[in-house]
Design an enzyme around this catalytic site. Sequence first.
Site, PDB file in Angstrom:
ATOM      1  N   ASP A 207       0.867  -1.174   0.000  1.00  0.00           N
ATOM      2  CA  ASP A 207       0.000   0.000   0.000  1.00  0.00           C
ATOM      3  C   ASP A 207       0.908   1.229   0.000  1.00  0.00           C
ATOM      4  O   ASP A 207       2.143   1.110   0.103  1.00  0.00           O
ATOM      5  CB  ASP A 207      -0.936   0.009   1.215  1.00  0.00           C
ATOM      6  CG  ASP A 207      -2.259   0.706   0.904  1.00  0.00           C
ATOM      7  OD1 ASP A 207      -2.242   1.674   0.110  1.00  0.00           O
ATOM      8  OD2 ASP A 207      -3.299   0.301   1.448  1.00  0.00           O
ATOM      9  N   PHE A 235       0.421   0.450  -6.150  1.00  0.00           N
ATOM     10  CA  PHE A 235       0.292  -0.728  -7.014  1.00  0.00           C
ATOM     11  C   PHE A 235       0.161  -0.334  -8.482  1.00  0.00           C
ATOM     12  O   PHE A 235       0.188  -1.191  -9.356  1.00  0.00           O
ATOM     13  CB  PHE A 235      -0.871  -1.625  -6.583  1.00  0.00           C
ATOM     14  CG  PHE A 235      -2.160  -0.937  -6.248  1.00  0.00           C
ATOM     15  CD1 PHE A 235      -2.788  -0.059  -7.121  1.00  0.00           C
ATOM     16  CD2 PHE A 235      -2.772  -1.185  -5.020  1.00  0.00           C
ATOM     17  CE1 PHE A 235      -3.983   0.555  -6.804  1.00  0.00           C
ATOM     18  CE2 PHE A 235      -3.982  -0.569  -4.691  1.00  0.00           C
ATOM     19  CZ  PHE A 235      -4.579   0.300  -5.588  1.00  0.00           C
ATOM     20  N   HIS A 253     -13.511  -0.543  -6.162  1.00  0.00           N
ATOM     21  CA  HIS A 253     -14.538   0.503  -6.205  1.00  0.00           C
ATOM     22  C   HIS A 253     -13.960   1.906  -6.060  1.00  0.00           C
ATOM     23  O   HIS A 253     -14.661   2.896  -6.284  1.00  0.00           O
ATOM     24  CB  HIS A 253     -15.636   0.246  -5.171  1.00  0.00           C
ATOM     25  CG  HIS A 253     -15.224   0.475  -3.749  1.00  0.00           C
ATOM     26  ND1 HIS A 253     -16.136   0.625  -2.731  1.00  0.00           N
ATOM     27  CD2 HIS A 253     -14.003   0.566  -3.170  1.00  0.00           C
ATOM     28  CE1 HIS A 253     -15.503   0.810  -1.588  1.00  0.00           C
ATOM     29  NE2 HIS A 253     -14.213   0.777  -1.831  1.00  0.00           N
TER      30      HIS A 253
END
Length: 349
Positions: A207, A235, A253
């Site tokens: 992350d 990423f 999302h």
Amino acid sequence: MTGTDRTDPTPKDPTEEMLRLHLMGGPWIAQSIYVASTLGVADHLGDKPTPVTDLAKVCEAHEGALYRFCRTLAALGVLREHPDRAFSITPMGATLRSDAPRSLRWGTMLHGSETFRAWADVMHTVRTGRPAFEHVFGEPFFAYLETHPELNEIFNKTMGVTDSTPSVLDEYDFSGCEQVVDLGGGIGTLLAAVLRRQPTARGVLQDLPSCVTDAPAHLAEQGVRDRCEIVAASFFDSVPQGADTYLLSRVLHNWAEDEALRLLRSVRDAIRPDGRLIVIDHLLPTTDGFHPGVLADLHMLVVLGGQDRTEAEMRALLEQSGFRVNGVRTSQARVSPRTESLIEALPAD
């Protein structure tokens, strides 16, 4: 039985009641709850009445203004008003305490600050299809977090609550996995849960640097730090190669089609031929009538430029990325107004 004696035979969950009030009550109600969350009102109130004079001192607020907000919150069932301008907490209000299970304090603070101001310029989104947040603050939401540590801390605390292990995870068999890569995994709550189920597997948590700050301590607390590598990077820049299991939990999302396809294609290039991709996300229903997911979808659009998807839309996205859907499981647990689904996708031939 008189009307005043009648009780609802189904007890209401205070967290669900608070979420419903926040979602359906409009900006005045939402921002009143934001005031209570930011000042820590719930942390300073108990079952016994506290005079607003004392509450104003500990919250560093104007007494008259605070009283009027507390009076409104009492009318909404968040607080209980007593004689002599005193207040106590209710079960619904207790969901705003910092230490409450599934605390709503941090999420309310997150959505009542910069993201609320982005909604004030919602017409930019409607006319352009671009997130209003970026228009108002001059940069995308996640880039803004990198340079605003106070909001980033609130965001991470919000994710620490909402990214509790999805109940649908209990319905999936992770046996046989050797290396699990959790992309966008925050402090590693989901990855730790998978590794505890698979004591021989190793994990990679990836992350942004601001999101993994507390990951080492959290993974150590969960007893899996010695089996985890932590990658502090986007990423979109790179994805760890050669693992047999990749996780994207509540990630897709956040992104529109182009970015989501870019991420998924990177995973497709990195995954082993016999590997599996596990996507956990809220899927929009296709039935008529109101569903909280349609509001969440708008929030994704206005703040992040992302979107919630139906099962058919998620399947199409995965197929365009070089995967084939092998199964979809939907949680039946009543832990949120929105249920989550787990989608297993395999590399297509």
